[in-house]
Design a protein around this motif. Structure first.
Motif, PDB file in Angstrom:
ATOM      1  N   THR A  89       0.844  -1.195   0.000  1.00  0.00           N
ATOM      2  CA  THR A  89       0.000   0.000   0.000  1.00  0.00           C
ATOM      3  C   THR A  89       0.880   1.247   0.000  1.00  0.00           C
ATOM      4  O   THR A  89       2.062   1.188   0.349  1.00  0.00           O
ATOM      5  N   GLU A  93      -2.546   5.380   1.923  1.00  0.00           N
ATOM      6  CA  GLU A  93      -3.534   4.298   2.030  1.00  0.00           C
ATOM      7  C   GLU A  93      -3.390   3.566   3.363  1.00  0.00           C
ATOM      8  O   GLU A  93      -4.390   3.262   4.032  1.00  0.00           O
ATOM      9  N   TYR A  94      -2.164   3.287   3.730  1.00  0.00           N
ATOM     10  CA  TYR A  94      -1.918   2.561   4.981  1.00  0.00           C
ATOM     11  C   TYR A  94      -2.409   3.359   6.185  1.00  0.00           C
ATOM     12  O   TYR A  94      -3.107   2.824   7.064  1.00  0.00           O
ATOM     13  N   THR A  96      -4.594   5.757   6.247  1.00  0.00           N
ATOM     14  CA  THR A  96      -6.057   5.880   6.204  1.00  0.00           C
ATOM     15  C   THR A  96      -6.706   4.629   6.786  1.00  0.00           C
ATOM     16  O   THR A  96      -7.667   4.712   7.568  1.00  0.00           O
ATOM     17  N   ASN A  97      -6.165   3.473   6.429  1.00  0.00           N
ATOM     18  CA  ASN A  97      -6.666   2.218   6.981  1.00  0.00           C
ATOM     19  C   ASN A  97      -6.485   2.180   8.499  1.00  0.00           C
ATOM     20  O   ASN A  97      -7.394   1.767   9.243  1.00  0.00           O
ATOM     21  N   CYS A  98      -5.317   2.640   8.977  1.00  0.00           N
ATOM     22  CA  CYS A  98      -5.053   2.682  10.426  1.00  0.00           C
ATOM     23  C   CYS A  98      -6.053   3.600  11.137  1.00  0.00           C
ATOM     24  O   CYS A  98      -6.514   3.292  12.242  1.00  0.00           O
ATOM     25  N   HIS A 100      -9.133   4.253  10.263  1.00  0.00           N
ATOM     26  CA  HIS A 100     -10.417   3.558  10.371  1.00  0.00           C
ATOM     27  C   HIS A 100     -10.366   2.478  11.461  1.00  0.00           C
ATOM     28  O   HIS A 100     -11.322   2.317  12.230  1.00  0.00           O
TER      29      HIS A 100
END
Length: 302
Positions: A89, A93-94, A96-98, A100
Motif C-alpha cells: 500500500t 492508504e496505509y 487511512t486504513n489505520c 479507520h
C-alpha cells in the motif's frame, strides 16, 4: 496517565511478571529496561493490550483495561519492534486504513492522516509504496500509525533498531516532539539510547520492578569510587598506592591513571597534595561517574 497495580502473568507454570506496580503520572519519555527474560516484553504487551494478564490491574487515564478494554486501548499507541506495515500500500492508504481501525470518524480521517504525515515529516512520500521506503522512513510511518488517534500513551519497542546514525538522531527528535504532550514508553537494550533521550527509568528484573525514578537518580544509583588523574611525570603504581585511602591503581596508558578509593571524601585533595610534594606535575584530576552499564549490572545482580 498510567497506573499498574500488582501486575502478574504466568506462561504455563512459569511467572514472567510477578506483582509489578508502578505509575506514570505525567507526560515525558520513560525508558523501560531489563535483561533478556526479565519480563520487559511481557509488561509492554500487557500494557498495550496485546496480552491479557493473569492477575492485576491496568488503568489508562483511570480507565480499567480489564473492564473497558476498547476505551482503554483508544488511549494507547503501540509500535512493535518490527513496524506492522502493509508494504503493497502507499503511505497514505496505509495510514487511512489505520485511522479507520482506530475508530476515527470518517469525516475526520483525512485531517488525521494529513496531521501525522506532517508531524512525522513524510508528507512528500504520501503516494509512495511502503516497500520502496528506506528503513528510517518506514519507522516514521510506524510511529505515525501509533499516534494517528492522538493517544495519551505511546509504547515504542526498539524504535531506533537498525537505523543509521543520522536516522537515529531524526527519530530521537521526533520522539521528543511527540512526548511534549503525552507519555512515551521507550524499550531498548541500548543504554546509550536511554541516556540520550529518556527522562525517567523503569527497570524490570526477574519479573519485578527494581528501579523507578528520574534519569539523574539512575545515573547516581551507585556511589562513585574512582578518581581519574593525569600525571605528566608518570609515577610508579607502587608510589600511587601509598596515597592515603587508595585501594587499587589502574594504568590507562601514558600519564593516565585510575585510582580506586575506599572513601572519596578528600580524595582529590590528597592526590593534589601528593603530586605537589613529589613533583608529579598533575595535569588533570576528577571523580569518575559510574557508567550506565555498571548501574544496570548492579540492579540486575550481574
Amino acid at each position: 496517565m498510567v497506573r499498574i497495580e500488582n501486575l502478574s502473568h504466568c506462561y504455563s507454570v512459569q511467572w514472567a511478571v510477578k506483582d509489578v506496580s508502578f505509575d506514570i503520572p505525567d507526560k515525558g519519555i520513560y525508558g523501560l529496561l531489563g535483561s533478556n527474560g526479565a519480563g520487559k516484553s511481557t509488561t509492554m504487551n500487557i500494557m498495550s493490550g496485546v496480552l491479557k494478564q493473569t492477575q492485576g490491574k491496568i488503568f489508562i487515564n483511570d480507565i480499567d483495561m480489564s473492564e473497558d478494554p476498547i476505551e482503554a486501548k483508544k488511549q494507547i499507541g503501540f509500535l512493535p519492534q518490527k513496524p506492522p506495515l502493509y508494504t503493497d500500500t502507499t503511505v497514505e492508504e496505509y495510514l487511512t486504513n489505520c485511522a479507520h481501525l482506530r475508530m476515527i470518524p470518517s469525516k475526520d480521517v483525512k485531517v488525521a492522516v494529513d496531521q501525522v504525515l506532517e508531524k512525522c515529516s513524510i508528507a512528500h512520500f504520501r503516494k509512495r509504496l511502503l516497500r520502496n521506503l528506506s528503513g528510517g522512513y518506514q519507522q516514521r510511518v510506524g510511529i505515525a500509525q501509533a499516534i494517528i488517534h492522538k493517544p495519551s500513551l505511546i509504547i515504542l519497542d526498539e524504535p531506533t533498531n537498525g537505523l543509521d546514525p543520522n536516522q537515529i538522531l531524526e527519530i530521537r527528535t521526533l520522539i521528543r516532539e511527540i512526548a511534549e504532550d503525552r507519555a512515551v514508553i521507550l524499550s531498548t537494550h541500548m543504554l546509550t539510547e536511554v541516556q540520550a533521550i529518556c527522562e525517567y527509568i523503569l527497570m524490570v528484573e526477574n519479573g519485578k520492578v527494581v528501579f523507578s525514578g528520574k534519569m539523574e537518580e539512575f545515573d547516581n544509583y551507585l556511589s562513585p569510587n574512582s578518581v581519574f588523574v593525569k600525571l605528566l611525570e608518570m609515577p610508579s603504581v607502587e608510589d600511587l598506592q601509598l596515597i592515603e585511602g587508595v585501594e587499587a591503581v589502574e594504568e590507562l596508558g601514558g600519564p593516565d591513571y585510575r585510582l580506586k578509593f575506599m572513601n572519596l571524601n578528600g580524595a582529590t585533595e590528597r592526590v593534589v597534595e601528593e603530586s605537589v610534594k613529589r613533583g608529579w606535575r598533575l595535569n588533570e584530576v576528577h571523580i569518575e561517574k559510574n557508567s550506565l552499564n555498571d548501574v544496570f549490572s548492579a540492579l540486575s545482580n550481574k
